[in-house]
Design a protein around this motif. Structure first.
Motif, PDB file in Angstrom:
ATOM      1  N   HIS A 217       0.849  -1.200   0.000  1.00  0.00           N
ATOM      2  CA  HIS A 217       0.000   0.000   0.000  1.00  0.00           C
ATOM      3  C   HIS A 217       0.881   1.244   0.000  1.00  0.00           C
ATOM      4  O   HIS A 217       1.662   1.456   0.934  1.00  0.00           O
ATOM      5  N   GLU A 218       0.721   2.094  -1.037  1.00  0.00           N
ATOM      6  CA  GLU A 218       1.536   3.311  -1.177  1.00  0.00           C
ATOM      7  C   GLU A 218       1.395   4.229   0.041  1.00  0.00           C
ATOM      8  O   GLU A 218       2.370   4.791   0.517  1.00  0.00           O
ATOM      9  N   ASN A 219       0.140   4.380   0.542  1.00  0.00           N
ATOM     10  CA  ASN A 219      -0.059   5.311   1.665  1.00  0.00           C
ATOM     11  C   ASN A 219       0.712   4.859   2.908  1.00  0.00           C
ATOM     12  O   ASN A 219       1.275   5.668   3.649  1.00  0.00           O
ATOM     13  N   ARG A 220       0.777   3.553   3.121  1.00  0.00           N
ATOM     14  CA  ARG A 220       1.527   3.036   4.277  1.00  0.00           C
ATOM     15  C   ARG A 220       3.027   3.243   4.080  1.00  0.00           C
ATOM     16  O   ARG A 220       3.760   3.512   5.042  1.00  0.00           O
ATOM     17  N   LYS A 222       4.404   5.685   2.354  1.00  0.00           N
ATOM     18  CA  LYS A 222       4.647   7.125   2.585  1.00  0.00           C
ATOM     19  C   LYS A 222       4.749   7.395   4.084  1.00  0.00           C
ATOM     20  O   LYS A 222       5.615   8.137   4.547  1.00  0.00           O
TER      21      LYS A 222
END
Ligand SMILES: [Zn+2]
Ligand SMILES: [Zn+2]
Length: 363
Positions: A217-220, A222
């Motif tokens: 997951h990209e948000n995690r 980041k």
């Protein structure tokens, strides 16, 4: 006394808030009015582990309301965080290693007190409660004095304190206690959930460098970067072992596997350097086969650690994490989303879907 608890009637059903009765506390027990309780992945998995009807929840925080005759150190009005349970008399507990208590399985997962008695009743019938000797998806619980850690954390709301006693403790404890990571050593963390991100934060405190976070997951990823990861890799579109070998040709010294994926464990073996160490933090299912490639593991003379609650003595390590937080070095609050108690099913769904990293119920 009567209280409200989130009762599970069968593993696939939603939890329902119901009036239950609490047993009287034994001499070494306390009654705690729960203010908040974290939800951990284990609460989702344990739905199938305990006989139903059951009450789960093992990250309670609240105010002591009543104490048994033999309770020495706690008084009514004291705020406590309730962590994992331990027997206090087995050889491991006597060596001050309660995290590997010989009675750990029985005492945390049987749904009863160690003597087989129950702490909660629904319509006069025993409930599987006493999960981690607490079952804190409830407004009041009975727990042993041993599991309850007094906190002065007046500067932190209960909704944050309740995030600490399991996943955060495990991630940070793995870095500090299990692996004892030293400054300048390289670390790769598989899974950027509560455990993995707590390992990233503690890795930065320990001075690990580089710190590589892996997730899908990209948000995690980041978030991991903003919490101390020097590199982040998305396993959805990257051959992690190949990429890590390119960036660090001799390999990474420490790997923490928190994603509960056998594939990540094998990738960890490929990524570590000779003499490297791998810590596995996720509890496998009792029937799970965890296949791995022994050749690379042997030729690298690698070590593997199965980690139980971050090898942490909760009464020492929770205050330690609170001190780090006060110093601005351990911003675990950035992982937390709070939900009112009545939204417990929505909170569980958000954990399963990955929308929320650390959910905490406020009672
Ligand atoms: Zn023990
Ligand atoms: Zn847990």
């Amino acid at each position: 006394m009567q209280t409200t608890a989130a009762v599970l009637h069968s593993p696939d059903e939603q939890l329902s808030l119901e009036t239950v009765s609490l047993d009287d506390p034994r001499n070494d027990e306390i009654v705690v009015r729960i203010e908040a309780c974290g939800i951990c992945q284990l609460d989702i998995e344990a739905r199938k582990m305990l006989p139903t009807p059951s009450v789960l929840g093992h990250e309670g925080t609240g105010i002591v309301e009543q104490v048994g005759a033999d309770v020495k150190d706690l008084v009514p009005g004291q705020r406590v965080i309730i962590s994992y349970a331990w027997c206090g008399h087995c050889p491991r507990c006597r060596e001050n290693k309660p995290y590997i208590c010989d009675e750990s399985w029985l005492i945390n997962f049987s749904g009863t007190r160690p003597d087989g008695s129950t702490t909660m009743f629904l319509n006069d019938k025993p409930l599987s409660a006493a999960f981690f000797q607490q079952s804190s998806f409830a407004q009041h619980v009975i727990t042993s004095e041993r599991n309850a850690i007094a906190v002065d954390g007046d500067d932190l709301p209960p909704g944050l304190l309740a995030a600490l006693p399991c996943g955060v403790l495990t991630g940070a404890g793995t870095v500090v206690n299990t692996l004892n990571i030293r400054s300048g050593k390289s670390l790769i963390v598989f899974g950027a959930g509560t455990v993995g991100l707590s390992a990233v934060m503690a890795g930065q405190i320990a001075g690990a460098n580089p710190i590589i976070a892996v997730d899908i997951h990209e948000n995690r990823l980041k978030l991991a970067e903003s919490l101390g990861a020097t590199h982040s890799l998305n396993a959805r579109n990257t051959d992690i072992a190949k990429k890590v070998k390119k960036m660090f040709p001799t390999g990474v010294h420490y790997a923490i596997e928190s994603s509960a994926q056998a594939s990540s464990f094998n990738t960890a073996i490929e990524c570590i350097e000779n003499g490297g160490q791998i810590a596995i933090t996720a509890l496998p299912h009792p029937m799970e086969n965890f296949a791995f490639k022994p050749f690379a593991f042997f030729t690298k003379a690698a070590s593997i650690h199965a980690v139980s609650v971050g090898s942490a003595v909760a009464s020492d390590f929770i205050p330690q994490m609170l001190r780090w937080h006060r110093d601005g070095r351990f911003p675990f609050d950035r992982l937390v989303t709070t939900y009112p108690f009545e939204d417990i099913n929505r909170a569980c769904a958000d954990i399963i879907s990955g929308k929320t990293i650390k959910a905490v119920l406020t009672m």
